[in-house]
Design a protein around this motif. Structure first.
Motif, short mmCIF file in Angstrom:
data_model
loop_
_atom_site.label_atom_id
_atom_site.label_comp_id
_atom_site.label_asym_id
_atom_site.label_seq_id
_atom_site.Cartn_x
_atom_site.Cartn_y
_atom_site.Cartn_z
N GLY A 20 4.67 8.68 8.12
CA GLY A 20 5.01 8.05 6.78
C GLY A 20 6.57 8.91 6.57
N VAL A 63 6.91 13.23 -7.42
CA VAL A 63 7.67 13.81 -6.56
C VAL A 63 8.84 13.00 -6.80
CG1 VAL A 63 8.47 14.20 -4.28
CG2 VAL A 63 5.97 14.17 -4.80
N TYR A 65 -5.84 3.09 -5.41
CA TYR A 65 -5.13 4.04 -4.86
C TYR A 65 -5.98 5.27 -4.87
CZ TYR A 65 -1.16 7.65 -4.19
OH TYR A 65 -0.14 8.27 -3.88
N SER A 67 6.35 3.45 10.05
CA SER A 67 5.66 2.26 10.38
C SER A 67 6.32 1.60 11.61
CB SER A 67 5.34 1.33 9.29
OG SER A 67 6.76 0.64 8.98
N ASP A 99 1.68 1.03 13.39
CA ASP A 99 1.00 0.55 12.50
C ASP A 99 -0.43 1.30 12.31
OD1 ASP A 99 -0.10 -0.63 10.30
OD2 ASP A 99 -0.38 -2.76 11.24
N LEU A 100 -0.25 2.24 11.25
CA LEU A 100 -1.44 3.20 11.28
C LEU A 100 -2.49 2.43 10.66
CD1 LEU A 100 0.43 6.51 10.26
CD2 LEU A 100 -0.60 5.74 12.55
N LEU A 102 1.46 11.56 5.80
CA LEU A 102 2.22 11.01 4.56
C LEU A 102 1.80 9.63 4.48
CD1 LEU A 102 5.43 13.08 4.80
CD2 LEU A 102 3.43 13.65 3.51
N LYS A 120 -7.58 7.83 -1.99
CA LYS A 120 -7.07 9.03 -1.72
C LYS A 120 -8.08 10.10 -1.90
CE LYS A 120 -2.55 8.83 -1.15
NZ LYS A 120 -1.99 9.39 0.26
N SER A 144 9.60 8.31 6.87
CA SER A 144 10.74 7.65 6.52
C SER A 144 11.10 7.73 5.28
CB SER A 144 10.73 6.30 6.92
OG SER A 144 9.56 5.64 6.58
N GLY A 145 9.96 8.16 4.11
CA GLY A 145 10.08 8.09 2.67
C GLY A 145 10.42 9.30 1.96
N LEU A 146 10.32 9.36 0.85
CA LEU A 146 10.71 10.28 -0.26
C LEU A 146 10.21 11.86 0.55
CD1 LEU A 146 11.84 11.45 -2.87
CD2 LEU A 146 9.55 10.68 -3.79
N VAL A 147 8.76 11.87 0.51
CA VAL A 147 8.38 13.19 1.06
C VAL A 147 8.78 13.79 2.39
CG1 VAL A 147 6.03 14.66 1.30
CG2 VAL A 147 6.53 12.84 -0.84
N ARG A 156 16.76 2.21 -1.59
CA ARG A 156 15.31 1.28 -1.51
C ARG A 156 15.51 0.89 -3.03
NH1 ARG A 156 10.03 3.78 0.25
NH2 ARG A 156 11.18 5.60 -0.09
P1 NDP Z 1 7.04 6.22 0.44
O1 NDP Z 1 6.69 5.11 0.02
O2 NDP Z 1 8.49 6.75 0.13
O3 NDP Z 1 6.87 6.32 2.03
C1 NDP Z 1 5.69 5.83 2.61
C2 NDP Z 1 5.58 5.90 4.09
O4 NDP Z 1 4.55 5.48 4.75
C3 NDP Z 1 6.78 5.42 4.93
O5 NDP Z 1 7.39 6.35 6.00
C4 NDP Z 1 6.36 4.10 5.46
O6 NDP Z 1 6.65 3.62 6.68
C5 NDP Z 1 4.69 4.65 5.86
N1 NDP Z 1 3.81 3.81 5.95
C6 NDP Z 1 3.44 2.71 5.10
N2 NDP Z 1 2.24 1.94 5.79
C7 NDP Z 1 2.33 2.13 6.93
C8 NDP Z 1 1.50 1.98 7.93
N3 NDP Z 1 0.77 0.91 7.85
N4 NDP Z 1 1.58 2.58 9.07
C9 NDP Z 1 2.68 3.57 9.41
N5 NDP Z 1 3.35 3.97 8.33
C10 NDP Z 1 3.06 3.45 7.02
O7 NDP Z 1 6.17 7.39 -0.06
P2 NDP Z 1 6.20 8.68 -0.56
O8 NDP Z 1 7.22 9.44 0.37
O9 NDP Z 1 6.80 8.95 -1.89
O10 NDP Z 1 4.84 9.39 -0.24
C11 NDP Z 1 4.20 10.01 0.99
C12 NDP Z 1 2.97 10.59 0.64
O11 NDP Z 1 2.90 11.50 -0.59
C13 NDP Z 1 1.99 9.65 0.33
O12 NDP Z 1 0.81 9.74 0.94
C14 NDP Z 1 1.82 9.49 -1.08
O13 NDP Z 1 0.70 9.06 -1.38
C15 NDP Z 1 1.93 11.04 -1.60
N6 NDP Z 1 2.26 11.36 -2.74
C16 NDP Z 1 3.46 10.73 -3.31
C17 NDP Z 1 3.81 11.34 -4.65
C18 NDP Z 1 5.12 10.73 -5.21
O14 NDP Z 1 5.33 10.76 -6.51
N7 NDP Z 1 6.18 9.81 -4.40
C19 NDP Z 1 3.20 11.92 -5.60
C20 NDP Z 1 1.99 12.60 -4.87
C21 NDP Z 1 1.45 12.23 -3.44
P3 NDP Z 1 7.94 2.66 6.63
O15 NDP Z 1 9.00 3.30 5.88
O16 NDP Z 1 8.41 2.36 8.04
O17 NDP Z 1 7.45 1.39 5.82
#
Ligand code: NDP
Length: 318
Positions: A11, A170, A140, A40, A44-45, A66, A144, A13-16, A317
Motif C-alpha cells: 500500500g 494523517v 473499517y 495494487s 491484489d492483496l 499499509l 482493523k 503508493s498512498g499518503l503514508v 487524487r
Molecule cells: P491510501 O488510500 O492513500 O493508500 C492505500 C494503499 O493501499 C494504496 O497503495 C493502494 O494501492 C493499496 N491497496 C488498496 N487495496 C489494495 C489491494 N486490494 N491490493 C493491494 N494494494 C491495495 O491510504 P493511506 O496511505 O492513507 O493509508 C495507509 C494505511 O494507514 C492504511 O492501512 C490506513 O488504514 C492507515 N491509516 C491511515 C490514516 C490516514 O489518516 N490516512 C490514519 C490512520 C491509519 P493503489 O494505489 O494501487 O490503489
C-alpha cells in the motif's frame, strides 16, 4: 550482505507510503536495508495467489503493511460492509503469507478511529477492544481491530513478532483530495483552493467543532522507520503528538485559509455529519521510547502540504 533486511511496504503508493519514502530520502538509505514499495499494481492483496506470488518474488524479512481500503467519514458511511470484508481479506492474506514465508516482523497500521466511541480520555493502547467503535465506520474499525487479534494469535501460537501502530489522522503530500472519499484535512485544503479560484465561500462540512490530533506524513514516516528497527512489542503503539496539540476542524480551516491565501468568507454546512466529536489519544507509551522526538510544527506542515497541492494540482487524487 548477510543480515540484510528486505523490507516490503504494501500500500505504498498512498499518503503514508510516501511519508515513509520521504523519511528514507531525508535520512539516506542504510546499506543493511533493501526497500520494496508496492501497490495494487504489483499484487491484489485481496487475492491469496497474488499475495503469495508477491512474497515469492520479494522474499521479505520485514513487512510494513499499509494496504487497505481507506476513506473519510462519508465514504465509510455508505460502504461499511465493503470496508469490513475487503480489509479483513487483505489483512488475513498478508499476515498468513508473512507467517508462511517466515517474515521476522510485520508492522500493520490501525487508526485512532478504531477505538471505542464511548471511552475515557485520553485513549491509550489498552482500550482498543473496550467497546463498539463509532457507528459511522464500524466496518473499517472491526476489520482493523482484528489485526491486533491476529497479531496476538500469531505470537502466542507461533512466536511471531507481528505488531501494529495507531497513528492519528494523517495528512501531507499524496493524500486523497476527493471531497466525498477523502479525509477532513485534504477536503478542507481542496475546498479552500477551489474557493480562492472561484471566489465562492469556503465551506466547512459540519459544525467545525469536532477536535482532532493530526500527524504529518513525513513525521509518521520517520516514526515508522524507528518502529521497524526498534519496537519489539506485539501490542500496538499509538503514534501521535501530545494531547494538547488537538485542534478543532474550524481552527484547522483557519490555518489552511492562511496557507492558501484565501481571504473570503468561511461558513459551516451543518446539514453534514460531524462524525465522532473527539478521539484524544495519549502518546505516553511512545514518549517512554522516544522522549526527544520532534514533530514538525502543524502550521509548517499545513503550509508544506498546501504548497505541494498547488504545485501538483493537475495530478493530485481528487
Ligand atoms: P491510501 O488510500 O492513500 O493508500 C492505500 C494503499 O493501499 C494504496 O497503495 C493502494 O494501492 C493499496 N491497496 C488498496 N487495496 C489494495 C489491494 N486490494 N491490493 C493491494 N494494494 C491495495 O491510504 P493511506 O496511505 O492513507 O493509508 C495507509 C494505511 O494507514 C492504511 O492501512 C490506513 O488504514 C492507515 N491509516 C491511515 C490514516 C490516514 O489518516 N490516512 C490514519 C490512520 C491509519 P493503489 O494505489 O494501487 O490503489
Amino acid at each position: 550482505m548477510s543480515g540484510k533486511k528486505i523490507i516490503l511496504v504494501t500500500g505504498s503508493s498512498g499518503l503514508v507510503g510516501h511519508g515513509i519514502r520521504a523519511a528514507i530520502e531525508q535520512e539516506g538509505q542504510r546499506e543493511d536495508e533493501e526497500w520494496h514499495f508496492v501497490s495494487s499494481k504489483d499484487a491484489d492483496l485481496q487475492d491469496r495467489a497474488s499475495t503469495e506470488a508477491l512474497f515469492e518474488k520479494i522474499k521479505p524479512t520485514h513487512v510494513i503493511h499499509l494496504a487497505a481500503l481507506v476513506g473519510g467519514l462519508f465514504r465509510n458511511l455508505d460502504h461499511n460492509l465493503d470496508f469490513f470484508r475487503i480489509n479483513t481479506q487483505i489483512n488475513d492474506n498478508v499476515l498468513s503469507t508473512s507467517h508462511r514465508y517466515d517474515v521476522k516482523k510485520v508492522i500493520s497500521c490501525l487508526s485512532t478511529c478504531n477505538f471505542p466511541n464511548e471511552t475515557k480520555y485520553p485513549i491509550n493502547e489498552t482500550m482498543l477492544h473496550c467497546g463498539p467503535p463509532h457507528e459511522t465506520n464500524f466496518g473499517y474499525s472491526y476489520a482493523k481491530r482484528m489485526i491486533d487479534v491476529q497479531n496476538k494469535g500469531y505470537h502466542m501460537q507461533h512466536g511471531r513478532m507481528f505488531t501494529s501502530v495507531i497513528p492519528t489522522s494523517v495528512f501531507g503530500p499524496h493524500d486523497n483530495f476527493n471531497l466525498h472519499d477523502g479525509h477532513v484535512l485534504p477536503g478542507l485544503i481542496r475546498r479552500a483552493f477551489d474557493s480562492k479560484a472561484d471566489g465562492t465561500p469556503f465551506v466547512i462540512w459540519g459544525t467545525g467543532s469536532p477536535r482532532r490530533q493530526f500527524i504529518y506524513s513525513l513525521d509518521l514516516g520517520r516514526l515508522f522507520l524507528w518502529v521497524m528497527r526498534e519496537y519489539n512489542e506485539v501490542t500496538p503503539l499509538i503514534l501521535s503528538a501530545e494531547a494538547d496539540h488537538e485542534i478543532s476542524i474550524k481552527e484547522a480551516a483557519e490555518l489552511i485559509s492562511e496557507a492558501v491565501g484565501y481571504h473570503g468568507a468561511v461558513i459551516q454546512d451543518t446539514s453534514k455529519s460531524d462524525g465522532q466529536f473527539k478521539k484524544t489519544v495519549s502518546n505516553d507509551k511512545m514518549r517512554k521510547y522516544l522522549p526527544d522526538f520532534k514533530f514538525t510544527p502543524f502550521k509548517q506542515a499545513i503550509k508544506e502540504t498546501c504548497d505541494w497541492y498547488a504545485a501538483n494540482a493537475d495530478k493530485v487524487r481528487k
